[in-house]
Scaffold this motif. Structure first.
Motif, short mmCIF file in Angstrom:
data_model
loop_
_atom_site.label_atom_id
_atom_site.label_comp_id
_atom_site.label_asym_id
_atom_site.label_seq_id
_atom_site.Cartn_x
_atom_site.Cartn_y
_atom_site.Cartn_z
N GLY A 176 21.85 -55.53 -7.15
CA GLY A 176 20.39 -55.50 -7.04
C GLY A 176 19.88 -54.87 -5.75
N ALA A 198 26.13 -59.88 -8.70
CA ALA A 198 24.73 -60.22 -8.44
C ALA A 198 24.58 -61.72 -8.61
CB ALA A 198 23.79 -59.46 -9.38
N LYS A 203 19.86 -59.62 -13.17
CA LYS A 203 20.26 -58.50 -12.31
C LYS A 203 21.53 -57.84 -12.83
CE LYS A 203 18.27 -59.82 -7.87
NZ LYS A 203 18.54 -60.00 -6.43
N LYS A 206 20.90 -55.40 -15.54
CA LYS A 206 20.40 -54.12 -15.01
C LYS A 206 21.54 -53.31 -14.39
CE LYS A 206 15.66 -55.65 -14.22
NZ LYS A 206 14.70 -56.10 -13.20
N ASP A 314 11.83 -51.31 -7.60
CA ASP A 314 11.57 -52.67 -8.08
C ASP A 314 10.08 -52.96 -8.09
OD1 ASP A 314 12.60 -55.65 -8.44
OD2 ASP A 314 11.03 -55.69 -6.91
N PHE A 335 15.35 -56.02 -7.56
CA PHE A 335 16.42 -55.16 -8.08
C PHE A 335 16.00 -53.73 -7.76
CE2 PHE A 335 19.09 -52.64 -10.65
CZ PHE A 335 20.25 -53.37 -10.82
#
Ligand SMILES: [Zn+2]
Length: 342
Positions: A176, A198, A203, A206, A314, A335
Motif C-alpha cells: 500500500g 499489507a 490492500k 489491490k 489514493d 493505498f
C-alpha cells in the motif's frame, strides 16, 4: 503566492497555508506553476525535524511536482514557457565527479526539492532546467506528480542495486505504500515473481491487481513463515525493504542463500539487529539505496507514458488542507499516493 509554510518543526499543525514571496529564478532555472504535489514520508521527516539535519526555516515542503513552466532563466534552452513538466526531485551540483558520471544521487551536495530547498507545496517553485522531465500526456496532474520519487527510488533499488533478474523471487514489503506499489510493478516488468505484504485484505487485493503473485497479511500471518511456505523453504532472492525496525528480522529471515536485501528507508524506526553468523554463512548482501539517478527517471517516464507502469493515487487534498493530508499519510491507511492539488 499562496504556500504551505512551517516556521518550526512539529506535528501537522505547524503547516500554515499563507502568503510567501514568489521564487526568483537563476539563469539555469525554471519557474513552475505547480498543479499538483504528491506527499512522501520524506515530507513527514522534514516537518517533524531530524537530529543534525538543519532544515532552513521558514520552509516550504513538497518534493514531487507536476506543473507548467511559467518563466525560464536566461540560459535555459530545452523547455519553453507554457510547457507541462514533471520535476525530478533531486537537485545536485552538476559539476562533481559523481554528477558528471551521471550518479547524481551520490553527489555530496545533493538534496531534494522540499528538503533543503523550498518545495512544491505552493503556487510556484523554482528548479534547475535539468530537473524538467517530459510530461506523460496520458496522466492527470495528480497522477503525474505521483511518479518521480517513489518510482525512481524503487527502480534504483531493484534494477541498479539489487540487479533483479527475470525469474527471481522478490518480497516487496508494504504493497500500500508509494514505493511498494511502484516496486511490485517494476519487479513484474522485469519478469520476477512477487510476494507482497499489507495489513488488510483490501490492500492485498489491490496489490494483486498491480501484479503481485502471492499475498501476505502481516497482521494475521507471519511474514517469514509464509515466505518459506510459498518458496518451498528456499526464501526469496531479493527483499525490498523500507519499513525498518518492524519488519527487519522477518526480512532477513526471508532471504534465500545468496539473497540480497535492499533498503531505502525506515518508516517504523532505524534500530535493527543482525546475526553475523547468518550474514556470512548464507552469503547474504545488504544494500543501501538512496533516491535514483536522473537517467533512470527518464526511463521511468517513458514507461509511464506508454502505460507500462502506472502511479497509484489514493486521495487528493486541496493545497490549503496540507495539514490534514500529512495526518492522513501518517495514519498509514492509504493505498498509493496522497496528493495536494494546487
Ligand atoms: Zn555533484
Amino acid at each position: 503566492m499562496k504556500a504551505i509554510v512551517f516556521e518550526q518543526h512539529g506535528g501537522p499543525e505547524v503547516l500554515k497555508y499563507t502568503e510567501a514571496p514568489e521564487p526568483v529564478v537563476r539563469a539555469n532555472e525554471v519557474l513552475v506553476r505547480v498543479k499538483a504535489c504528491a506527499l512522501n514520508h520524506l515530507d513527514l521527516w522534514v516537518r517533524r525535524g531530524m537530529p543534525n539535519v538543519p532544515i532552513p526555516l521558514p520552509h516550504i515542503p513538497g518534493s514531487d511536482i507536476a506543473g507548467e513552466i511559467a518563466q525560464i532563466g536566461s540560459e535555459v534552452t530545452t523547455v519553453r514557457v507554457g510547457q507541462k513538466v514533471v520535476l525530478a526531485p533531486l537537485v545536485s551540483c552538476g559539476k562533481c565527479a559523481m554528477c558528471v558520471a551521471g550518479l547524481d544521487n551520490r553527489c555530496r551536495q545533493a538534496t531534494n526539492l522540499g528538503y533543503f530547498l523550498d518545495g512544491g507545496c505552493a503556487e510556484f517553485v523554482r528548479a534547475p532546467e535539468v530537473n524538467c522531465l517530459p510530461y506523460p500526456e496520458n496522466l492527470s496532474w495528480e497522477e503525474a506528480a505521483s511518479v518521480p520519487l517513489v518510482f525512481q527510488t524503487a527502480w534504483h533499488m531493484l534494477v541498479a542495486r539489487a540487479e533483479l533478474q527475470a525469474g527471481e523471487d522478490v518480497l516487496v514489503l508494504g504493497a500500500g505504500s508509494g514505493v511498494g506499489s511502484a516496486a511490485i510493478q517494476i519487479a513484474k516488468f522485469f519478469g520476477a515473481r512477487v510476494i507482497t505484504t499489507a495489513g488488510s485484505d483490501e490492500k492485498l487485493a489491490k496489490g494483486k491487481e498491480l501484479g503481485a503473485d502471492f499475498l501476505i497479511n502481516h497482521k494475521t500471518q507471519k511474514i517469514r513463515d509464509e515466505v518459506r511456505r510459498i518458496t518451498n523453504k528456499r526464501g526469496v532472492d531479493v527483499v525490498f525493504e523500507h519499513v525498518g525496525t518492524a519488519t527487519w528480522e522477518d526480512s532477513l529471515a526471508s532471504l534465500a542463500p545468496s539473497g540480497r536485501l535492499v533498503t531505502c528507508g525506515n518508516t517504523t524506526g532505524y534500530d535493527a539487529k543482525i546475526d553475523l553468523r547468518f550474514l556470512f554463512s548464507r552469503q547474504l548482501s545488504l544494500l543501501g539505496s538512496y533516491m535514483g539517478v536522473k537517467s533512470e527517471l527518464h526511463t521511468v517516464m517513458k514507461l509511464v507514458a506508454a502505460g507500462r507502469l502506472r502511479p497509484i493515487v489514493d486521495r487528493v487534498f486541496p493545497l490549503a488542507e496540507a495539514a490534514a493530508a500529512h495526518a492522513y499519510l501518517e495514519a498509514g491507511s492509504q493505498f498509493g499516493k496522497v496528493v495536494l492539488k494546487v
